[in-house]
Write a protein that holds these residues in place. Sequence first.
Motif, PDB file in Angstrom:
ATOM      1  N   ARG A 290      -4.805  10.145   0.446  1.00  0.00           N
ATOM      2  CA  ARG A 290      -4.925   8.885  -0.298  1.00  0.00           C
ATOM      3  C   ARG A 290      -6.213   8.843  -1.120  1.00  0.00           C
ATOM      4  N   LYS A 291      -6.157   8.036  -2.189  1.00  0.00           N
ATOM      5  CA  LYS A 291      -7.324   7.801  -3.030  1.00  0.00           C
ATOM      6  C   LYS A 291      -7.939   6.449  -2.676  1.00  0.00           C
ATOM      7  N   ASN A 292      -9.112   6.181  -3.214  1.00  0.00           N
ATOM      8  CA  ASN A 292      -9.793   4.909  -2.942  1.00  0.00           C
ATOM      9  C   ASN A 292      -9.247   3.817  -3.857  1.00  0.00           C
ATOM     10  N   ILE A 293      -7.991   3.438  -3.575  1.00  0.00           N
ATOM     11  CA  ILE A 293      -7.292   2.447  -4.389  1.00  0.00           C
ATOM     12  C   ILE A 293      -6.895   1.252  -3.532  1.00  0.00           C
ATOM     13  N   LEU A 294      -7.207   0.058  -4.037  1.00  0.00           N
ATOM     14  CA  LEU A 294      -6.773  -1.204  -3.429  1.00  0.00           C
ATOM     15  C   LEU A 294      -5.599  -1.730  -4.246  1.00  0.00           C
ATOM     16  N   VAL A 295      -4.540  -2.179  -3.565  1.00  0.00           N
ATOM     17  CA  VAL A 295      -3.335  -2.638  -4.236  1.00  0.00           C
ATOM     18  C   VAL A 295      -3.060  -4.106  -3.931  1.00  0.00           C
ATOM     19  N   SER A 296      -2.645  -4.841  -4.964  1.00  0.00           N
ATOM     20  CA  SER A 296      -2.102  -6.180  -4.801  1.00  0.00           C
ATOM     21  C   SER A 296      -0.678  -6.132  -5.327  1.00  0.00           C
ATOM     22  N   PHE A 297       0.294  -6.577  -4.503  1.00  0.00           N
ATOM     23  CA  PHE A 297       1.701  -6.474  -4.875  1.00  0.00           C
ATOM     24  C   PHE A 297       2.346  -7.845  -4.732  1.00  0.00           C
ATOM     25  N   ALA A 298       2.450  -8.578  -5.844  1.00  0.00           N
ATOM     26  CA  ALA A 298       3.008  -9.936  -5.817  1.00  0.00           C
ATOM     27  C   ALA A 298       3.318 -10.376  -7.243  1.00  0.00           C
ATOM     28  N   GLN A 299       4.300 -11.268  -7.393  1.00  0.00           N
ATOM     29  CA  GLN A 299       4.576 -11.833  -8.708  1.00  0.00           C
ATOM     30  C   GLN A 299       3.336 -12.541  -9.236  1.00  0.00           C
ATOM     31  N   PHE A 300       3.165 -12.519 -10.554  1.00  0.00           N
ATOM     32  CA  PHE A 300       2.012 -13.181 -11.155  1.00  0.00           C
ATOM     33  C   PHE A 300       2.317 -14.672 -11.295  1.00  0.00           C
ATOM     34  N   ARG A 301       1.946 -15.426 -10.250  1.00  0.00           N
ATOM     35  CA  ARG A 301       2.099 -16.868 -10.202  1.00  0.00           C
ATOM     36  C   ARG A 301       0.804 -17.456  -9.660  1.00  0.00           C
TER      37      ARG A 301
ATOM     38  N   LYS B 297     -10.854   1.775  -7.095  1.00  0.00           N
ATOM     39  CA  LYS B 297     -10.029   1.177  -8.150  1.00  0.00           C
ATOM     40  C   LYS B 297      -9.134   0.097  -7.552  1.00  0.00           C
ATOM     41  N   PHE B 298      -8.904  -0.966  -8.320  1.00  0.00           N
ATOM     42  CA  PHE B 298      -8.046  -2.070  -7.893  1.00  0.00           C
ATOM     43  C   PHE B 298      -6.851  -2.156  -8.834  1.00  0.00           C
ATOM     44  N   VAL B 299      -5.638  -2.036  -8.295  1.00  0.00           N
ATOM     45  CA  VAL B 299      -4.427  -2.089  -9.104  1.00  0.00           C
ATOM     46  C   VAL B 299      -3.628  -3.329  -8.712  1.00  0.00           C
ATOM     47  N   MET B 300      -3.389  -4.201  -9.683  1.00  0.00           N
ATOM     48  CA  MET B 300      -2.619  -5.422  -9.452  1.00  0.00           C
ATOM     49  C   MET B 300      -1.210  -5.201  -9.988  1.00  0.00           C
ATOM     50  N   VAL B 301      -0.252  -5.170  -9.071  1.00  0.00           N
ATOM     51  CA  VAL B 301       1.145  -4.891  -9.415  1.00  0.00           C
ATOM     52  C   VAL B 301       1.966  -6.165  -9.281  1.00  0.00           C
ATOM     53  N   GLY B 302       2.806  -6.443 -10.266  1.00  0.00           N
ATOM     54  CA  GLY B 302       3.632  -7.638 -10.135  1.00  0.00           C
ATOM     55  C   GLY B 302       4.583  -7.828 -11.302  1.00  0.00           C
ATOM     56  N   ALA B 303       5.511  -8.761 -11.096  1.00  0.00           N
ATOM     57  CA  ALA B 303       6.491  -9.091 -12.132  1.00  0.00           C
ATOM     58  C   ALA B 303       6.023 -10.299 -12.936  1.00  0.00           C
TER      59      ALA B 303
END
Length: 211
Positions: A69-80, A104-110
């Motif tokens: 794994r890499k030093n990545i933080l993930v947020s996984f939620a719709q953008f509301r 790194k911070f990656v914000m994932v969402g619909a």
Amino acid sequence: VLAKGKKVYLYVLIQLYKLCGNFADWHATNSSWTDDHIKSMWGKCRVTKIYPPCDTSDIMDKVPLETPRKNILVSFAQFRPEKQHDLQLAIWKESLLSLPRDAKFVMVGAVRGREDELLVEKLRQQAEILGIKDTVEFMINRSREDILKLFAESKVAIHTMKEEHFGISIVEMMSAGLITIAHDSAGPKMDIIGGAEYPVGYLASDEGSYR
């Protein structure tokens, strides 16, 4: 005057909500928190708790837990707004001081429409104002394959919504081997992380405890 009017409106709405509940013979709820809420609103009623189906088979197949794994933080939620992505950026800003330089911070969402698009634009602006835009990436409306690839590379996940009834995305991130930090309320607290027989993640209630 407007505030008092809103209180009256909400009171009437709640009474109608309670009245409607009395006409149902049987109720189904999707979490322990929802179950308690319905029972408190509708009194003695027939309630069955049915957890949402969480099919993680594709995650288990495509995200091996032994993958480096890499030093990545993930947020996984719709953008509301209720998902509190702005809080996540504030947490990330303060956390960077004690993280590796490649973090790194990656914000994932619909994004469902223009209102959500404007929220993402505000988040991008916030990241720039905080001076962290180079460490933050937005993945909008991406394919399942792209999301699972990100999960396979990441170490930690964050979820900040208060009183999330259940939290399917939390279950998915945990099944991908991500160390998950969620809000200390509702589904994450009662059914997923806090409800487990052994430690499976972390719960936090404010910016300081998330860090």
